[in-house]
Design a protein around this motif. Sequence first.
Motif, PDB file in Angstrom:
ATOM      1  N   ARG A   6       1.333  -0.992   0.026  1.00 47.51           N
ATOM      2  CA  ARG A   6      -0.213   0.206   0.065  1.00 47.51           C
ATOM      3  C   ARG A   6       0.893   1.097   0.013  1.00 47.51           C
ATOM      4  N   TYR A   7       0.247   2.400  -1.418  1.00 46.42           N
ATOM      5  CA  TYR A   7       0.982   3.280  -1.142  1.00 46.42           C
ATOM      6  C   TYR A   7       1.079   4.430  -0.711  1.00 46.42           C
ATOM      7  N   LYS A   8       0.867   5.539   0.137  1.00 43.07           N
ATOM      8  CA  LYS A   8       0.572   6.495   1.041  1.00 43.07           C
ATOM      9  C   LYS A   8       0.689   7.938   0.109  1.00 43.07           C
ATOM     10  N   PHE A   9       0.169   8.777  -1.043  1.00 42.25           N
ATOM     11  CA  PHE A   9       0.806   9.375  -1.568  1.00 42.25           C
ATOM     12  C   PHE A   9      -0.023  10.230  -1.029  1.00 42.25           C
ATOM     13  N   THR A  10       1.181  11.683  -0.198  1.00 41.26           N
ATOM     14  CA  THR A  10       0.414  12.803   0.594  1.00 41.26           C
ATOM     15  C   THR A  10       1.233  13.700   0.076  1.00 41.26           C
ATOM     16  N   ASN A  11       0.763  15.143   0.423  1.00 41.90           N
ATOM     17  CA  ASN A  11       2.185  16.015   0.512  1.00 41.90           C
ATOM     18  C   ASN A  11       2.280  16.518   2.375  1.00 41.90           C
ATOM     19  N   LYS A  12       1.498  15.447   3.226  1.00 37.62           N
ATOM     20  CA  LYS A  12       1.274  16.319   4.348  1.00 37.62           C
ATOM     21  C   LYS A  12       2.656  16.250   5.025  1.00 37.62           C
ATOM     22  N   LYS A  13       3.265  16.802   6.230  1.00 33.80           N
ATOM     23  CA  LYS A  13       4.629  16.791   6.914  1.00 33.80           C
ATOM     24  C   LYS A  13       3.841  16.922   8.286  1.00 33.80           C
ATOM     25  N   HIS A  14       4.701  16.823   9.623  1.00 31.45           N
ATOM     26  CA  HIS A  14       4.451  16.918  10.955  1.00 31.45           C
ATOM     27  C   HIS A  14       4.839  18.588  11.250  1.00 31.45           C
ATOM     28  N   PRO A  15       4.339  18.746  11.674  1.00 35.89           N
ATOM     29  CA  PRO A  15       4.474  20.518  11.889  1.00 35.89           C
ATOM     30  C   PRO A  15       5.854  20.615  12.534  1.00 35.89           C
ATOM     31  N   GLU A  16       6.427  21.520  12.522  1.00 35.82           N
ATOM     32  CA  GLU A  16       7.765  21.843  12.689  1.00 35.82           C
ATOM     33  C   GLU A  16       7.376  22.314  15.005  1.00 35.82           C
ATOM     34  N   LYS A  17       6.401  23.361  15.298  1.00 35.43           N
ATOM     35  CA  LYS A  17       5.000  23.714  16.197  1.00 35.43           C
ATOM     36  C   LYS A  17       5.491  22.546  16.779  1.00 35.43           C
ATOM     37  N   GLY A  18       4.315  21.505  16.088  1.00 38.02           N
ATOM     38  CA  GLY A  18       3.759  20.707  16.916  1.00 38.02           C
ATOM     39  C   GLY A  18       5.072  19.367  17.516  1.00 38.02           C
ATOM     40  N   ILE A  19       6.408  19.089  16.415  1.00 39.36           N
ATOM     41  CA  ILE A  19       6.924  18.427  17.540  1.00 39.36           C
ATOM     42  C   ILE A  19       7.444  19.279  18.408  1.00 39.36           C
ATOM     43  N   MET A  20       8.117  20.266  18.824  1.00 44.06           N
ATOM     44  CA  MET A  20       8.737  21.543  19.146  1.00 44.06           C
ATOM     45  C   MET A  20       8.158  21.267  21.180  1.00 44.06           C
ATOM     46  N   SER A  21       6.476  21.468  20.565  1.00 41.12           N
ATOM     47  CA  SER A  21       5.341  20.984  21.462  1.00 41.12           C
ATOM     48  C   SER A  21       5.311  20.307  22.183  1.00 41.12           C
ATOM     49  N   GLU A  74      -2.355  24.622  11.710  1.00 42.21           N
ATOM     50  CA  GLU A  74      -1.673  24.819   9.916  1.00 42.21           C
ATOM     51  C   GLU A  74      -2.704  24.211   9.562  1.00 42.21           C
ATOM     52  N   PHE A  75      -2.676  24.299   7.444  1.00 43.55           N
ATOM     53  CA  PHE A  75      -3.447  23.569   6.922  1.00 43.55           C
ATOM     54  C   PHE A  75      -2.768  22.719   6.924  1.00 43.55           C
ATOM     55  N   ASP A  76      -3.557  21.324   6.384  1.00 42.16           N
ATOM     56  CA  ASP A  76      -3.149  20.159   5.781  1.00 42.16           C
ATOM     57  C   ASP A  76      -1.291  19.946   6.006  1.00 42.16           C
ATOM     58  N   LYS A  77      -1.457  19.510   7.492  1.00 44.10           N
ATOM     59  CA  LYS A  77      -0.462  19.107   8.465  1.00 44.10           C
ATOM     60  C   LYS A  77      -0.781  18.189   9.167  1.00 44.10           C
ATOM     61  N   PHE A  78      -0.111  16.780   9.206  1.00 44.18           N
ATOM     62  CA  PHE A  78      -0.140  15.332  10.255  1.00 44.18           C
ATOM     63  C   PHE A  78      -0.489  15.879  11.585  1.00 44.18           C
ATOM     64  N   MET A  79      -1.513  16.022  12.652  1.00 50.20           N
ATOM     65  CA  MET A  79      -2.031  16.759  13.694  1.00 50.20           C
ATOM     66  C   MET A  79      -1.595  15.661  15.145  1.00 50.20           C
ATOM     67  N   LEU A  84      -0.382  15.779  20.867  1.00 48.91           N
ATOM     68  CA  LEU A  84       0.572  14.926  21.795  1.00 48.91           C
ATOM     69  C   LEU A  84       0.682  16.379  22.840  1.00 48.91           C
ATOM     70  N   GLY A  85       1.599  17.183  22.151  1.00 43.81           N
ATOM     71  CA  GLY A  85       2.249  18.264  22.646  1.00 43.81           C
ATOM     72  C   GLY A  85       1.351  18.654  23.581  1.00 43.81           C
ATOM     73  N   MET A  86      -0.225  18.951  22.921  1.00 43.95           N
ATOM     74  CA  MET A  86      -1.049  19.855  24.382  1.00 43.95           C
ATOM     75  C   MET A  86      -0.605  18.989  25.066  1.00 43.95           C
ATOM     76  N   VAL A  87      -1.063  17.314  25.002  1.00 44.84           N
ATOM     77  CA  VAL A  87      -1.367  16.625  26.244  1.00 44.84           C
ATOM     78  C   VAL A  87      -0.803  16.996  27.137  1.00 44.84           C
ATOM     79  N   LEU A  88       0.834  17.101  26.753  1.00 42.71           N
ATOM     80  CA  LEU A  88       1.732  16.301  27.824  1.00 42.71           C
ATOM     81  C   LEU A  88       1.822  18.042  28.389  1.00 42.71           C
TER      82      LEU A  88
END
Length: 107
Positions: A6-21, A74-79, A84-88
Motif C-alpha cells: 500500500r502506498y500513501k501519496f500525500t504532501n502532508k508533513k508533521h509541523p515543526e511547532k507540533g514537534i517542538m511542543s 496549520e493547514f494540510d499537516k498531520f495533527m 500530543l504536545g498539548m496533552v503533555l
Amino acid sequence: MEQSKRYKFTNKKHPEKGIMSTILGIISLVSVWMAVYQTFLARGEANTNMGVVGLMITIFSATGLVLGYMAKKEFDKFMFFPYLGMVLNVLALACISVILYAGAYGI
C-alpha cells in the motif's frame, strides 16, 4: 500470506511547532518528576532551586501549549504531534498546579 503493498501519496508533513511542543512537554514532565523525586529524597525540604525549576516548568509548558495550538491551526499537516504536545503540556501544568495548591494550603 502475501502482504499487499500500500502506498500513501500525500504532501502532508508533521509541523515543526507540533514537534517542538511535544519536546517541551516531555522536558516539562521529566522535570516535574525529577523535582518531586529530589524533594522526596530531601524529606520534603524543597530549596530555592526547586522553586526555580517549577517556574521554568511553567514557562516551558505554557510555551509548549501555545506552540501546539499554533501547529494545530496549520493547514494540510498531520495533527499527531500538536495534540500530543498539548496533552503533555496540560499534564505538566496540572502537576505544577497541584504542587502549588498543596504547598499553599498545607495538604
